[in-house]
Design a protein around this motif. Structure first.
Motif, PDB file in Angstrom:
ATOM      1  N   TYR A 176       0.835  -1.203   0.000  1.00  0.00           N
ATOM      2  CA  TYR A 176       0.000   0.000   0.000  1.00  0.00           C
ATOM      3  C   TYR A 176       0.869   1.252   0.000  1.00  0.00           C
ATOM      4  O   TYR A 176       1.890   1.320   0.682  1.00  0.00           O
ATOM      5  N   TYR A 177       0.433   2.275  -0.740  1.00  0.00           N
ATOM      6  CA  TYR A 177       1.112   3.572  -0.791  1.00  0.00           C
ATOM      7  C   TYR A 177       0.083   4.681  -0.832  1.00  0.00           C
ATOM      8  O   TYR A 177      -1.008   4.494  -1.378  1.00  0.00           O
ATOM      9  N   ASN A 178       0.464   5.860  -0.302  1.00  0.00           N
ATOM     10  CA  ASN A 178      -0.392   7.020  -0.516  1.00  0.00           C
ATOM     11  C   ASN A 178      -0.220   7.419  -1.987  1.00  0.00           C
ATOM     12  O   ASN A 178       0.619   6.846  -2.691  1.00  0.00           O
ATOM     13  N   ALA A 179      -0.988   8.374  -2.458  1.00  0.00           N
ATOM     14  CA  ALA A 179      -0.986   8.705  -3.899  1.00  0.00           C
ATOM     15  C   ALA A 179       0.399   9.102  -4.412  1.00  0.00           C
ATOM     16  O   ALA A 179       0.830   8.648  -5.468  1.00  0.00           O
ATOM     17  N   LYS A 180       1.096   9.946  -3.661  1.00  0.00           N
ATOM     18  CA  LYS A 180       2.411  10.415  -4.096  1.00  0.00           C
ATOM     19  C   LYS A 180       3.418   9.254  -4.152  1.00  0.00           C
ATOM     20  O   LYS A 180       4.171   9.120  -5.112  1.00  0.00           O
ATOM     21  N   GLN A 181       3.402   8.418  -3.130  1.00  0.00           N
ATOM     22  CA  GLN A 181       4.311   7.272  -3.088  1.00  0.00           C
ATOM     23  C   GLN A 181       3.949   6.220  -4.136  1.00  0.00           C
ATOM     24  O   GLN A 181       4.826   5.541  -4.663  1.00  0.00           O
ATOM     25  N   LEU A 182       2.661   6.097  -4.425  1.00  0.00           N
ATOM     26  CA  LEU A 182       2.204   5.104  -5.393  1.00  0.00           C
ATOM     27  C   LEU A 182       2.807   5.354  -6.764  1.00  0.00           C
ATOM     28  O   LEU A 182       3.244   4.421  -7.445  1.00  0.00           O
ATOM     29  N   LEU A 183       2.843   6.597  -7.168  1.00  0.00           N
ATOM     30  CA  LEU A 183       3.408   6.948  -8.471  1.00  0.00           C
ATOM     31  C   LEU A 183       4.869   6.496  -8.559  1.00  0.00           C
ATOM     32  O   LEU A 183       5.281   5.851  -9.530  1.00  0.00           O
ATOM     33  N   LYS A 184       5.633   6.788  -7.540  1.00  0.00           N
ATOM     34  CA  LYS A 184       7.044   6.390  -7.498  1.00  0.00           C
ATOM     35  C   LYS A 184       7.172   4.862  -7.485  1.00  0.00           C
ATOM     36  O   LYS A 184       8.018   4.301  -8.181  1.00  0.00           O
ATOM     37  N   ALA A 185       6.319   4.180  -6.710  1.00  0.00           N
ATOM     38  CA  ALA A 185       6.369   2.718  -6.625  1.00  0.00           C
ATOM     39  C   ALA A 185       6.054   2.073  -7.979  1.00  0.00           C
ATOM     40  O   ALA A 185       6.751   1.148  -8.408  1.00  0.00           O
ATOM     41  N   LEU A 186       5.016   2.557  -8.652  1.00  0.00           N
ATOM     42  CA  LEU A 186       4.651   1.991  -9.955  1.00  0.00           C
ATOM     43  C   LEU A 186       5.823   2.088 -10.933  1.00  0.00           C
ATOM     44  O   LEU A 186       6.106   1.141 -11.678  1.00  0.00           O
ATOM     45  N   ASN A 187       6.492   3.226 -10.929  1.00  0.00           N
ATOM     46  CA  ASN A 187       7.622   3.418 -11.846  1.00  0.00           C
ATOM     47  C   ASN A 187       8.865   2.649 -11.399  1.00  0.00           C
ATOM     48  O   ASN A 187       9.534   2.033 -12.223  1.00  0.00           O
ATOM     49  N   SER A 188       9.175   2.649 -10.118  1.00  0.00           N
ATOM     50  CA  SER A 188      10.410   1.996  -9.676  1.00  0.00           C
ATOM     51  C   SER A 188      10.301   0.478  -9.666  1.00  0.00           C
ATOM     52  O   SER A 188      11.301  -0.212  -9.804  1.00  0.00           O
ATOM     53  N   PHE A 189       9.092  -0.066  -9.490  1.00  0.00           N
ATOM     54  CA  PHE A 189       8.926  -1.522  -9.518  1.00  0.00           C
ATOM     55  C   PHE A 189       8.650  -2.046 -10.924  1.00  0.00           C
ATOM     56  O   PHE A 189       8.286  -3.192 -11.112  1.00  0.00           O
ATOM     57  N   ASN A 190       8.812  -1.171 -11.912  1.00  0.00           N
ATOM     58  CA  ASN A 190       8.680  -1.577 -13.311  1.00  0.00           C
ATOM     59  C   ASN A 190       7.343  -2.228 -13.637  1.00  0.00           C
ATOM     60  O   ASN A 190       7.289  -3.211 -14.373  1.00  0.00           O
TER      61      ASN A 190
END
Length: 193
Positions: free
Chosen positions: A162-176
């Motif tokens: 789980y991520y907040n909205a700001k962290q989610l964007l970074k997670a989606l990109n960094s986890f490919n």
């Protein structure tokens, strides 16, 4: 009546070293896998000495970070990811790791733990901006009455936590995460919400 010999469940062999928060996590994971497991003893024990030990260990071993799906687990994950960018990640959802209001990997059942370790994700050092904020806004992950619920579901489906909205964007990109994986997850969420 003939007694059958006690058949021991065959455990999944994992070559990477699994890094967890505590001893109870080790006990839970050892029920289903044959692996070397190290406990950090929680976020408060994440000292410079411990971080350096993990960095040294990562030079000759692949590490899988398997932390609790809570604030402390996320802080540990973020900290170690900063020092060990190629660390692998195993995630379990809050729903699957909660027992009597206690959130922890040790509460997950064997099937959930195995599933998490079979779906390990490696963070990319070269973050490709495949997703932008409009992807999140357009799909109801930023605002609205059920945005948080949708982010929880997305994290569970994609097995990234789980991520907040700001962290989610970074997670989606960094986890490919691919656009296809994202779109399939959004479709599944839209069917249930």
């Amino acid at each position: 009546m003939k007694k059958e010999p006690n058949k021991q469940k065959e455990k999944l062999k994992i070559n990477e070293i699994i890094v967890v928060e505590g001893r109870d996590d080790i006990t839970a994971i050892k029920r289903v896998v044959d692996a070397h497991i190290i406990a950090l003893n929680g976020f408060s024990a994440l000292s410079k000495k411990t971080i350096n030990k993990m960095i040294e260990l990562s030079k000759t071993n692949d590490l899988i970070l398997f932390t609790d799906p809570d604030f402390a687990g996320k802080k540990i994950r973020d900290t170690l990811k900063r020092y060990i960018p190629n660390i692998k990640h195993a995630f379990v959802s809050q729903k699957d790791a909660t027992k009597n209001d206690n959130i922890g990997v040790e509460n997950a059942n064997d099937k959930v733990i195995l599933e998490a370790l079979k779906n390990v994700i490696t963070s990319s050092q070269n973050i490709e901006d495949r997703f932008n904020i409009s992807d999140l806004i357009d799909n109801g992950f930023v605002s609205g009455s059920n945005a948080k619920e949708r982010r929880i579901m997305l994290g569970d489906i994609l097995k990234i936590g789980y991520y907040n909205a700001k962290q989610l964007l970074k997670a989606l990109n960094s986890f490919n995460i691919s656009k296809e994986q994202f779109e399939e997850a959004v479709e599944e969420i839209n069917k249930t919400v």
